[in-house]
Motif scaffolding. Sequence first.
Motif, PDB file in Angstrom:
ATOM      1  N   PRO A 257       0.834  -1.204   0.000  1.00  0.00           N
ATOM      2  CA  PRO A 257       0.000   0.000   0.000  1.00  0.00           C
ATOM      3  C   PRO A 257       0.872   1.259   0.000  1.00  0.00           C
ATOM      4  O   PRO A 257       1.958   1.285   0.573  1.00  0.00           O
ATOM      5  CB  PRO A 257      -0.806  -0.103   1.288  1.00  0.00           C
ATOM      6  N   LEU A 258       0.382   2.284  -0.658  1.00  0.00           N
ATOM      7  CA  LEU A 258       1.108   3.544  -0.738  1.00  0.00           C
ATOM      8  C   LEU A 258       0.841   4.390   0.505  1.00  0.00           C
ATOM      9  O   LEU A 258      -0.258   4.360   1.061  1.00  0.00           O
ATOM     10  CB  LEU A 258       0.686   4.320  -1.979  1.00  0.00           C
ATOM     11  N   SER A 259       1.837   5.156   0.879  1.00  0.00           N
ATOM     12  CA  SER A 259       1.645   6.087   1.990  1.00  0.00           C
ATOM     13  C   SER A 259       0.821   7.274   1.501  1.00  0.00           C
ATOM     14  O   SER A 259       0.634   7.474   0.300  1.00  0.00           O
ATOM     15  CB  SER A 259       2.996   6.577   2.519  1.00  0.00           C
ATOM     16  N   SER A 260       0.361   8.070   2.440  1.00  0.00           N
ATOM     17  CA  SER A 260      -0.435   9.248   2.102  1.00  0.00           C
ATOM     18  C   SER A 260       0.350  10.207   1.213  1.00  0.00           C
ATOM     19  O   SER A 260      -0.185  10.768   0.256  1.00  0.00           O
ATOM     20  CB  SER A 260      -0.872   9.951   3.382  1.00  0.00           C
ATOM     21  N   GLU A 261       1.641  10.373   1.491  1.00  0.00           N
ATOM     22  CA  GLU A 261       2.481  11.266   0.685  1.00  0.00           C
ATOM     23  C   GLU A 261       2.666  10.717  -0.725  1.00  0.00           C
ATOM     24  O   GLU A 261       2.654  11.464  -1.703  1.00  0.00           O
ATOM     25  CB  GLU A 261       3.855  11.469   1.344  1.00  0.00           C
ATOM     26  N   GLU A 262       2.847   9.388  -0.834  1.00  0.00           N
ATOM     27  CA  GLU A 262       3.013   8.776  -2.156  1.00  0.00           C
ATOM     28  C   GLU A 262       1.733   8.881  -2.983  1.00  0.00           C
ATOM     29  O   GLU A 262       1.782   9.142  -4.182  1.00  0.00           O
ATOM     30  CB  GLU A 262       3.426   7.311  -2.014  1.00  0.00           C
ATOM     31  N   ILE A 263       0.596   8.704  -2.323  1.00  0.00           N
ATOM     32  CA  ILE A 263      -0.694   8.848  -3.008  1.00  0.00           C
ATOM     33  C   ILE A 263      -0.858  10.275  -3.509  1.00  0.00           C
ATOM     34  O   ILE A 263      -1.258  10.506  -4.652  1.00  0.00           O
ATOM     35  CB  ILE A 263      -1.858   8.441  -2.078  1.00  0.00           C
ATOM     36  N   ASP A 264      -0.527  11.247  -2.670  1.00  0.00           N
ATOM     37  CA  ASP A 264      -0.646  12.648  -3.059  1.00  0.00           C
ATOM     38  C   ASP A 264       0.283  12.961  -4.236  1.00  0.00           C
ATOM     39  O   ASP A 264      -0.118  13.605  -5.203  1.00  0.00           O
ATOM     40  CB  ASP A 264      -0.320  13.552  -1.872  1.00  0.00           C
TER      41      ASP A 264
END
Length: 98
Positions: free
Chosen positions: A4-11
């Motif tokens: 799963p991607l982190s919140s920063e990676e998703i952004d």
Amino acid sequence: MPTPLSSEEIDRLARKRAGAKLGWYIHATVYVLVNLLIFSMSQYAFGTRPWSLGPLLGWGVGLVLHGISVFVLGRGSSLRERMVQRERERIERSQSGR
């Protein structure tokens, strides 16, 4: 299964994809405006010779390829994700067969 991607990676990924789509929309707008100008010049300023079709078609091919790269083959598209998943499975099968 991918991690799963982190919140920063998703952004970051969302901004990158939105930027690519915005780039295509800008490209399409410039294409329409410039080709309207070229077409009107070919019709009214330089006679009725259809020389304006060359730039229209040539640039149109580039615009279509740009759209394909952004909307069809771009990172996160379902086609690309399916292809990546198949390749992962092939690699895992070849690794486990050794």
